[in-house]
Scaffold this motif. Structure first.
Motif, PDB file in Angstrom:
ATOM      1  N   GLN A  51       0.869  -0.998  -0.099  1.00 48.15           N
ATOM      2  CA  GLN A  51       0.212   0.065  -0.037  1.00 48.15           C
ATOM      3  C   GLN A  51       1.100   1.111   0.118  1.00 48.15           C
ATOM      4  O   GLN A  51       1.749   1.411   1.012  1.00 48.15           O
ATOM      5  CB  GLN A  51      -1.055  -0.138   1.291  1.00 48.15           C
ATOM      6  N   ASP A  52       0.791   1.884  -1.048  1.00 48.34           N
ATOM      7  CA  ASP A  52       1.557   3.384  -1.043  1.00 48.34           C
ATOM      8  C   ASP A  52       0.870   4.195  -0.001  1.00 48.34           C
ATOM      9  O   ASP A  52      -0.527   4.423  -0.227  1.00 48.34           O
ATOM     10  CB  ASP A  52       1.385   4.050  -2.568  1.00 48.34           C
ATOM     11  N   PHE A  53       1.613   4.702   0.971  1.00 44.53           N
ATOM     12  CA  PHE A  53       0.908   5.468   1.983  1.00 44.53           C
ATOM     13  C   PHE A  53       1.511   6.770   2.410  1.00 44.53           C
ATOM     14  O   PHE A  53       2.415   6.600   3.430  1.00 44.53           O
ATOM     15  CB  PHE A  53       0.961   4.517   3.129  1.00 44.53           C
ATOM     16  N   HIS A  54       1.437   7.871   1.492  1.00 42.45           N
ATOM     17  CA  HIS A  54       2.366   9.129   1.655  1.00 42.45           C
ATOM     18  C   HIS A  54       1.618   9.961   2.944  1.00 42.45           C
ATOM     19  O   HIS A  54       0.262  10.141   2.805  1.00 42.45           O
ATOM     20  CB  HIS A  54       2.440   9.804   0.642  1.00 42.45           C
ATOM     21  N   PRO A  55       2.332  10.670   3.622  1.00 40.21           N
ATOM     22  CA  PRO A  55       1.765  11.940   4.211  1.00 40.21           C
ATOM     23  C   PRO A  55       1.686  13.024   3.211  1.00 40.21           C
ATOM     24  O   PRO A  55       2.119  12.983   2.311  1.00 40.21           O
ATOM     25  CB  PRO A  55       3.186  12.124   4.958  1.00 40.21           C
ATOM     26  N   VAL A  86      -0.706  14.720  -6.081  1.00 41.61           N
ATOM     27  CA  VAL A  86      -0.886  14.268  -4.669  1.00 41.61           C
ATOM     28  C   VAL A  86      -1.594  13.042  -4.971  1.00 41.61           C
ATOM     29  O   VAL A  86      -2.731  13.115  -5.499  1.00 41.61           O
ATOM     30  CB  VAL A  86      -1.647  15.542  -4.005  1.00 41.61           C
ATOM     31  N   HIS A  87      -1.133  11.825  -4.175  1.00 39.17           N
ATOM     32  CA  HIS A  87      -1.989  10.717  -4.477  1.00 39.17           C
ATOM     33  C   HIS A  87      -1.516   9.862  -3.136  1.00 39.17           C
ATOM     34  O   HIS A  87      -0.496  10.055  -2.474  1.00 39.17           O
ATOM     35  CB  HIS A  87      -1.386   9.758  -5.559  1.00 39.17           C
ATOM     36  N   CYS A  88      -2.697   8.848  -2.681  1.00 33.31           N
ATOM     37  CA  CYS A  88      -2.280   8.129  -1.777  1.00 33.31           C
ATOM     38  C   CYS A  88      -1.900   8.661  -0.639  1.00 33.31           C
ATOM     39  O   CYS A  88      -1.262   7.971   0.339  1.00 33.31           O
ATOM     40  CB  CYS A  88      -1.337   6.775  -2.282  1.00 33.31           C
ATOM     41  N   VAL A 118      11.746  10.557   0.901  1.00 28.16           N
ATOM     42  CA  VAL A 118      12.422   9.613  -0.068  1.00 28.16           C
ATOM     43  C   VAL A 118      10.996   8.947  -0.685  1.00 28.16           C
ATOM     44  O   VAL A 118      10.055   8.488   0.006  1.00 28.16           O
ATOM     45  CB  VAL A 118      13.330   8.743   0.479  1.00 28.16           C
ATOM     46  N   ASP A 119      10.952   8.691  -2.119  1.00 30.35           N
ATOM     47  CA  ASP A 119       9.973   7.771  -2.582  1.00 30.35           C
ATOM     48  C   ASP A 119      10.239   6.502  -2.360  1.00 30.35           C
ATOM     49  O   ASP A 119      11.121   6.085  -2.144  1.00 30.35           O
ATOM     50  CB  ASP A 119       9.725   8.190  -3.990  1.00 30.35           C
ATOM     51  N   SER A 120       9.112   5.706  -2.554  1.00 27.41           N
ATOM     52  CA  SER A 120       9.269   4.157  -2.060  1.00 27.41           C
ATOM     53  C   SER A 120       8.507   3.615  -3.363  1.00 27.41           C
ATOM     54  O   SER A 120       7.338   3.307  -2.882  1.00 27.41           O
ATOM     55  CB  SER A 120       8.898   4.089  -0.876  1.00 27.41           C
TER      56      SER A 120
HETATM   57 ZN    ZN Z   1       3.459   7.208  -4.480  1.00 25.29          ZN
END
Ligand code: ZN
Ligand code: VGL
Length: 210
Positions: A51-55, A86-88, A118-120
């Motif tokens: 699950q992509d789960f960004h602040p 902006v996503h997830c 950092v992206d993931s």
């Molecule tokens: Zn993402």
């Protein structure tokens, strides 16, 4: 094709509303992977979701860099970073799993992209290969030798998850009809498949998973 699903896991990558048509980072035909993935889940002793789960302040969002637009590149703490809409975002409907995706029986969900710096893309490590989600150790502790990767998006999170799986020593299959590409460039999906194949990922179709 010969394959070993004994001690295997299905890794379902980022089948979340924002990657489905109508979502913030929509992947064309992204919804079409859901019935295929659902029909496969019962064939695997272990099923895992990522699950992509960004602040909201994530550094991969163009909106967090004044004057920048999605598709442009920046230096994010030393890594070349393409900027996304902006996503997830944690707690938003876009971060939830697509509603028809079966989740009963999943062994675990590995979230990623929580560090704003950092992206993931991979389900295993962040793009700097510093942060570790724990997925690799989880699979090894279960004695899993073989992983099958499906989900969204082929040219980002699916690709990096499969490449990391190979690098960790797992026999790795991509279920090619159970994924779709963002295709910022129209050939990105095809190039991703070739890159995975060159790294040792075996490319199969869902009807070959017996
Ligand atoms: Zn993402
Ligand atoms: C993804 C771009 C940004 C993916 C996630 O799941 O493929 N792509 N964040």
């Amino acid at each position: 094709m010969e394959m070993n699903r004994y001690k295997s896991a299905l890794i379902i990558v980022d089948v979340q509303n924002d990657f489905i048509p109508g979502g913030a980072l929509a992947v064309k035909e992204g919804d079409q992977v859901v019935p295929i993935i659902n029909s496969l889940q019962g064939k695997f002793p272990t099923v895992i979701g990522t699950q992509d789960f960004h602040p909201a302040d994530h550094g991969s969002f163009a909106a967090n860099h004044p004057g920048k637009n999605p598709g442009e590149f920046i230096d994010l703490n030393g890594l070349n970073q393409i900027l996304w809409p902006v996503h997830c975002v944690q707690g938003s409907p876009g971060a939830e799993f697509q509603k028809d995706l079966i989740r009963e029986g999943w062994a675990a969900i590995f979230q990623k992209g929580m560090n704003p710096g950092v992206d993931s893309y991979s389900g295993f490590y962040d793009n700097a290969r510093r942060g570790d989600t724990g997925l690799g150790d989880f699979l090894k502790e279960k004695g899993i030798k073989t992983v099958f990767v499906a989900g969204l998006a082929l040219d980002y999170c699916v690709k990096f998850t499969a490449l990391d799986a190979v690098s960790l020593g797992f026999e790795t299959y991509l279920i090619v009809d159970a994924t779709r590409a963002v295709n910022i460039q129209p050939t990105d999906g095809e190039l991703a498949i070739r890159e995975m194949e060159a790294a040792g990922v075996k490319i199969i179709k869902s009807n070959e998973v017996i």
